[in-house]
Structures are given as structure tokens and as C-alpha cells.
Design a protein around this motif. Structure first.
Motif, PDB file in Angstrom:
ATOM      1  N   VAL A 169       0.866  -1.183   0.000  1.00 48.94           N
ATOM      2  CA  VAL A 169       0.000   0.000   0.000  1.00 48.94           C
ATOM      3  C   VAL A 169       0.902   1.231   0.000  1.00 48.94           C
ATOM      4  CG1 VAL A 169      -1.873   1.209   1.170  1.00 48.94           C
ATOM      5  CG2 VAL A 169      -1.742  -1.287   1.285  1.00 48.94           C
ATOM      6  N   LEU A 170       0.930   1.935  -1.124  1.00 51.45           N
ATOM      7  CA  LEU A 170       1.861   3.047  -1.303  1.00 51.45           C
ATOM      8  C   LEU A 170       1.161   4.264  -1.893  1.00 51.45           C
ATOM      9  CD1 LEU A 170       4.825   1.114  -3.005  1.00 51.45           C
ATOM     10  CD2 LEU A 170       4.690   1.809  -0.614  1.00 51.45           C
ATOM     11  N   SER A 171       1.758   5.424  -1.679  1.00 46.89           N
ATOM     12  CA  SER A 171       1.288   6.620  -2.363  1.00 46.89           C
ATOM     13  C   SER A 171       1.832   6.590  -3.796  1.00 46.89           C
ATOM     14  CB  SER A 171       1.781   7.877  -1.637  1.00 46.89           C
ATOM     15  OG  SER A 171       3.189   8.009  -1.767  1.00 46.89           O
ATOM     16  N   THR A 172       1.257   7.386  -4.658  1.00 48.01           N
ATOM     17  CA  THR A 172       1.710   7.414  -6.054  1.00 48.01           C
ATOM     18  C   THR A 172       3.154   7.899  -6.142  1.00 48.01           C
ATOM     19  OG1 THR A 172       0.679   9.611  -6.233  1.00 48.01           O
ATOM     20  CG2 THR A 172      -0.579   7.721  -7.054  1.00 48.01           C
ATOM     21  N   SER A 173       3.535   8.841  -5.284  1.00 47.13           N
ATOM     22  CA  SER A 173       4.921   9.326  -5.294  1.00 47.13           C
ATOM     23  C   SER A 173       5.877   8.254  -4.790  1.00 47.13           C
ATOM     24  CB  SER A 173       5.045  10.591  -4.436  1.00 47.13           C
ATOM     25  OG  SER A 173       4.628  10.346  -3.104  1.00 47.13           O
ATOM     26  N   GLN A 174       5.461   7.484  -3.797  1.00 45.65           N
ATOM     27  CA  GLN A 174       6.298   6.382  -3.301  1.00 45.65           C
ATOM     28  C   GLN A 174       6.454   5.306  -4.368  1.00 45.65           C
ATOM     29  OE1 GLN A 174       4.104   5.324   0.239  1.00 45.65           O
ATOM     30  NE2 GLN A 174       5.453   6.504   1.575  1.00 45.65           N
ATOM     31  N   ALA A 175       5.378   5.033  -5.117  1.00 45.16           N
ATOM     32  CA  ALA A 175       5.444   4.033  -6.183  1.00 45.16           C
ATOM     33  C   ALA A 175       6.409   4.474  -7.286  1.00 45.16           C
ATOM     34  CB  ALA A 175       4.056   3.798  -6.766  1.00 45.16           C
ATOM     35  N   GLN A 176       6.407   5.754  -7.601  1.00 48.15           N
ATOM     36  CA  GLN A 176       7.339   6.277  -8.605  1.00 48.15           C
ATOM     37  C   GLN A 176       8.782   6.169  -8.121  1.00 48.15           C
ATOM     38  OE1 GLN A 176       5.903  10.256  -9.280  1.00 48.15           O
ATOM     39  NE2 GLN A 176       4.229   9.596 -10.620  1.00 48.15           N
ATOM     40  N   ALA A 177       8.999   6.494  -6.845  1.00 46.37           N
ATOM     41  CA  ALA A 177      10.348   6.392  -6.276  1.00 46.37           C
ATOM     42  C   ALA A 177      10.805   4.938  -6.239  1.00 46.37           C
ATOM     43  CB  ALA A 177      10.360   6.983  -4.871  1.00 46.37           C
ATOM     44  N   LEU A 178       9.876   4.023  -5.936  1.00 48.72           N
ATOM     45  CA  LEU A 178      10.208   2.594  -5.911  1.00 48.72           C
ATOM     46  C   LEU A 178      10.593   2.105  -7.302  1.00 48.72           C
ATOM     47  CD1 LEU A 178      10.252  -0.162  -4.454  1.00 48.72           C
ATOM     48  CD2 LEU A 178       7.817  -0.375  -5.006  1.00 48.72           C
ATOM     49  N   GLN A 179       9.824   2.507  -8.291  1.00 48.73           N
ATOM     50  CA  GLN A 179      10.123   2.104  -9.668  1.00 48.73           C
ATOM     51  C   GLN A 179      11.503   2.602 -10.096  1.00 48.73           C
ATOM     52  OE1 GLN A 179       7.375   3.667 -12.568  1.00 48.73           O
ATOM     53  NE2 GLN A 179       7.891   2.131 -14.104  1.00 48.73           N
ATOM     54  N   LYS A 180      11.820   3.825  -9.738  1.00 44.23           N
ATOM     55  CA  LYS A 180      13.124   4.410 -10.080  1.00 44.23           C
ATOM     56  C   LYS A 180      14.253   3.661  -9.383  1.00 44.23           C
ATOM     57  CE  LYS A 180      15.654   8.793  -9.970  1.00 44.23           C
ATOM     58  NZ  LYS A 180      15.595  10.229  -9.554  1.00 44.23           N
ATOM     59  N   GLN A 181      14.050   3.340  -8.107  1.00 46.93           N
ATOM     60  CA  GLN A 181      15.084   2.636  -7.337  1.00 46.93           C
ATOM     61  C   GLN A 181      15.313   1.230  -7.888  1.00 46.93           C
ATOM     62  OE1 GLN A 181      15.010   2.975  -3.003  1.00 46.93           O
ATOM     63  NE2 GLN A 181      15.303   0.765  -2.837  1.00 46.93           N
ATOM     64  N   LEU A 182      14.231   0.526  -8.223  1.00 48.46           N
ATOM     65  CA  LEU A 182      14.372  -0.827  -8.761  1.00 48.46           C
ATOM     66  C   LEU A 182      15.071  -0.820 -10.113  1.00 48.46           C
ATOM     67  CD1 LEU A 182      10.859  -2.322  -7.853  1.00 48.46           C
ATOM     68  CD2 LEU A 182      13.053  -2.800  -6.743  1.00 48.46           C
ATOM     69  N   LYS A 183      14.782   0.196 -10.908  1.00 48.28           N
ATOM     70  CA  LYS A 183      15.429   0.302 -12.219  1.00 48.28           C
ATOM     71  C   LYS A 183      16.922   0.556 -12.072  1.00 48.28           C
ATOM     72  CE  LYS A 183      14.913   2.618 -16.689  1.00 48.28           C
ATOM     73  NZ  LYS A 183      14.149   3.646 -17.456  1.00 48.28           N
ATOM     74  N   GLN A 184      17.286   1.382 -11.101  1.00 50.26           N
ATOM     75  CA  GLN A 184      18.702   1.686 -10.871  1.00 50.26           C
ATOM     76  C   GLN A 184      19.464   0.457 -10.366  1.00 50.26           C
ATOM     77  OE1 GLN A 184      18.455   4.979  -8.130  1.00 50.26           O
ATOM     78  NE2 GLN A 184      18.372   6.524  -9.764  1.00 50.26           N
ATOM     79  N   ASN A 185      18.786  -0.367  -9.571  1.00 50.89           N
ATOM     80  CA  ASN A 185      19.442  -1.532  -8.957  1.00 50.89           C
ATOM     81  C   ASN A 185      19.098  -2.838  -9.677  1.00 50.89           C
ATOM     82  OD1 ASN A 185      20.444   0.210  -6.988  1.00 50.89           O
ATOM     83  ND2 ASN A 185      18.699  -0.131  -5.643  1.00 50.89           N
ATOM     84  N   GLN A 186      18.605  -2.738 -10.911  1.00 49.19           N
ATOM     85  CA  GLN A 186      18.130  -3.915 -11.628  1.00 49.19           C
ATOM     86  C   GLN A 186      19.204  -4.988 -11.792  1.00 49.19           C
ATOM     87  OE1 GLN A 186      16.500  -3.052 -15.481  1.00 49.19           O
ATOM     88  NE2 GLN A 186      15.673  -5.108 -15.771  1.00 49.19           N
ATOM     89  N   ALA A 187      20.382  -4.586 -12.243  1.00 46.77           N
ATOM     90  CA  ALA A 187      21.468  -5.552 -12.466  1.00 46.77           C
ATOM     91  C   ALA A 187      21.884  -6.223 -11.154  1.00 46.77           C
ATOM     92  CB  ALA A 187      22.660  -4.848 -13.104  1.00 46.77           C
ATOM     93  N   LYS A 188      21.989  -5.434 -10.115  1.00 43.39           N
ATOM     94  CA  LYS A 188      22.384  -5.954  -8.804  1.00 43.39           C
ATOM     95  C   LYS A 188      21.341  -6.942  -8.276  1.00 43.39           C
ATOM     96  CE  LYS A 188      23.534  -4.378  -4.124  1.00 43.39           C
ATOM     97  NZ  LYS A 188      23.657  -3.184  -3.245  1.00 43.39           N
ATOM     98  N   LEU A 189      20.073  -6.599  -8.445  1.00 40.76           N
ATOM     99  CA  LEU A 189      18.998  -7.466  -7.964  1.00 40.76           C
ATOM    100  C   LEU A 189      18.930  -8.775  -8.749  1.00 40.76           C
ATOM    101  CD1 LEU A 189      16.170  -4.813  -7.418  1.00 40.76           C
ATOM    102  CD2 LEU A 189      17.351  -6.117  -5.647  1.00 40.76           C
ATOM    103  N   GLN A 190      19.143  -8.685 -10.062  1.00 44.83           N
ATOM    104  CA  GLN A 190      19.120  -9.894 -10.891  1.00 44.83           C
ATOM    105  C   GLN A 190      20.243 -10.849 -10.495  1.00 44.83           C
ATOM    106  OE1 GLN A 190      19.238  -8.362 -14.896  1.00 44.83           O
ATOM    107  NE2 GLN A 190      17.003  -8.218 -15.052  1.00 44.83           N
ATOM    108  N   ALA A 191      21.435 -10.298 -10.230  1.00 41.17           N
ATOM    109  CA  ALA A 191      22.569 -11.131  -9.819  1.00 41.17           C
ATOM    110  C   ALA A 191      22.298 -11.784  -8.467  1.00 41.17           C
ATOM    111  CB  ALA A 191      23.836 -10.282  -9.758  1.00 41.17           C
ATOM    112  N   ALA A 192      21.771 -10.997  -7.525  1.00 43.57           N
ATOM    113  CA  ALA A 192      21.472 -11.528  -6.200  1.00 43.57           C
ATOM    114  C   ALA A 192      20.369 -12.584  -6.269  1.00 43.57           C
ATOM    115  CB  ALA A 192      21.062 -10.388  -5.265  1.00 43.57           C
ATOM    116  N   ALA A 193      19.389 -12.357  -7.147  1.00 42.58           N
ATOM    117  CA  ALA A 193      18.303 -13.325  -7.310  1.00 42.58           C
ATOM    118  C   ALA A 193      18.827 -14.644  -7.856  1.00 42.58           C
ATOM    119  CB  ALA A 193      17.244 -12.742  -8.242  1.00 42.58           C
ATOM    120  N   LYS A 194      19.749 -14.559  -8.797  1.00 47.88           N
ATOM    121  CA  LYS A 194      20.322 -15.769  -9.389  1.00 47.88           C
ATOM    122  C   LYS A 194      21.059 -16.595  -8.344  1.00 47.88           C
ATOM    123  CE  LYS A 194      23.179 -17.305 -13.268  1.00 47.88           C
ATOM    124  NZ  LYS A 194      23.993 -16.879 -14.429  1.00 47.88           N
TER     125      LYS A 194
END
Length: 252
Positions: A169-194
Motif C-alpha cells: 500500500v503506497l502513495s503514487t509518489s512512493q510508487a514512482q520512487a520505488l520504480q526508479k530505485q528498482l530500475k537503478q538496482n536492476q542488475a544488482k537485484l538480478q545477480a542476487a536473485a540468481k
């Protein structure tokens, strides 16, 4: 109709006062007309202020929710702050009946009440909307006061969102910030997930082989695929939960 009665009684009062000569008859009829006028106006005021002749009627509708997030793998319920102080919220939601249409709760705090219940587990997300309106008690009341056009006037809508703890449950601004953060850390998250998925598959296979050393290659492959899928989903949910927590702390 009651307005017509006031007009007619006013005209008759004027006629009584000017055209009837006998004093006693003039006084009686004029008084009667005056009583009708005053009583009608009192009832009109009571109908307007206290909804005289009306009663509350509630209607309940239930909906199944789908995520308002753009990602199919993320379940979110979003809200937007409104007003200059930003203290009031309007929640954005989609239903299975209209999955492509974004809807929102009534932004008027005087006419709406919103409650979000986050349940344990991954229960299906639901929305219950209870709408309460004024309605005339009978046709007689509607006949006399219906000209006010206040039949079915909205009193309040109560929205109850019930979502599992796998929803965010997030505000629209929090959702935008989350999307931006996930995009920035995408490579790192994919490696950690693997790494996480591989470790989970190895652990699951080791435990399975310890119980059944004669597992066939096809059985091991199927178990590996199932475990990989489950582990990937679990890691994604865990990573999202951590990212959401960080965003909420940053936006306090």
C-alpha cells in the motif's frame, strides 16, 4: 407539490383578506390559510435540514481487486494525497470486472470513509463499498417533497479494502520512487536473485536426494524447475518488501 400548496394558500389568503366581507368568516378562512402556509414552510425546512419524510438506505457491493501497479508480478494498492495539507487520501483501484479502468474513492472526506485491512497470507484482494443515501419513506412523502430533488441523495460511501500481506500500500509518489530505485538496482537485484535461486535449488535437491537417493534425472529436473520458480518469486517479494520499507522511511 408542497410549494404549489404554499402558492395556492397564499393566493387564497389574499382573496380572503380582500374579498370576504363578513369579519368572522374572513378571520377564520384567513387564519386557516395562514396556518397552511406556515405549516408547509416548516415542513419544507425540516425536509431540507432534517430530511423529514426520508430514511437512510444502504446498498453493499463487493468487488475483486487487481493490482494498480503496471508490473504484473507486483500487487499494489495506490493512493494519492489531496488538498493543500495532503492529509486526505483518495485510493486508486482496479477491479476484475473492469481491469483496464482506473477508479478512485470519493475524495470528499465528508462523504467517504476508507479502511484498508491487510490480512495475513495471500488471500484474494477484495473491495466492499457500502453506499448510504436518503430515500423517501413512501410515495406520499415523495409526492409532497419530491420537487426538492433530494431523493437518493448521497450521505456517505464506506470503502473497505481487504488485501493480503503480499500487497503493498503506497502513495503514487512512493510508487514512482520505488520504480526508479528498482530500475537503478536492476542488475544488482538480478545477480542476487540468481545466487539465491541456485542456493535454494541445491538445498532442495540435497534434501530430496537424502530422502530418496534413487530419484531419476527427470524427477530432479522437475524439482529443480519448481524450486527455481518458487525461489525466484520469493526473492522478488522479499526484495520488493525491503525496497518498499526503504522508500517509506525516506518519505516520512
Amino acid at each position: 407539490m408542497i410549494i404549489a400548496l404554499v402558492i395556492i394558500a397564499t393566493i387564497l389568503l389574499f382573496i380572503c383578506m380582500t374579498a370576504i366581507k363578513p369579519a368572522n368568516l374572513r378571520i377564520v378562512l384567513s387564519s386557516l390559510c395562514a396556518v397552511v402556509i406556515v405549516a408547509s414552510m416548516v415542513l419544507m425546512v425540516k425536509n431540507d435540514r432534517e430530511h423529514f419524510g426520508m430514511h437512510r438506505v444502504s446498498q453493499t457491493k463487493n468487488y475483486s481487486l487487481v493490482s494498480t501497479a503496471s508490473s504484473a508480478n507486483t500487487s499494489m494498492l495506490l493512493y494519492k494525497a489531496i488538498g493543500t495539507a495532503g492529509k486526505e487520501k483518495t485510493y486508486l483501484y482496479k477491479t476484475t470486472e473492469q481491469p483496464k479502468k482506473m477508479q478512485h474513492t470519493d475524495p470528499d472526506p465528508g462523504k467517504s470513509q476508507v479502511k484498508v485491512v491487510q490480512q495475513k497470507g495471500t488471500a484474494a484482494a477484495k473491495l466492499k463499498v457500502v453506499t448510504t443515501r436518503w430515500q423517501y419513506r413512501n410515495q406520499t412523502a415523495k409526492f409532497w417533497f419530491g420537487i426538492a430533488a433530494n431523493n437518493h441523495k448521497l450521505i456517505k460511501r464506506k470503502y473497505t479494502f481487504s488485501v493480503g500481506n503480499n500487497w503493498f500500500v503506497l502513495s503514487t509518489s512512493q510508487a514512482q520512487a520505488l520504480q526508479k530505485q528498482l530500475k537503478q538496482n536492476q542488475a544488482k537485484l538480478q545477480a542476487a536473485a540468481k545466487v539465491y535461486v541456485v542456493s535454494q535449488v541445491k538445498a532442495k535437491l540435497a534434501a530430496a536426494l537424502a530422502k530418496n537417493p534413487t530419484m531419476s534425472a527427470s524427477e530432479r529436473q522437475l524439482l529443480s524447475q519448481q524450486t527455481a520458480k518458487t525461489a525466484a518469486a520469493a526473492y522478488q517479494q522479499q526484495a520488493l518488501a525491503q525496497a518498499v520499507q526503504q522508500i517509506k522511511q525516506q518519505t516520512k
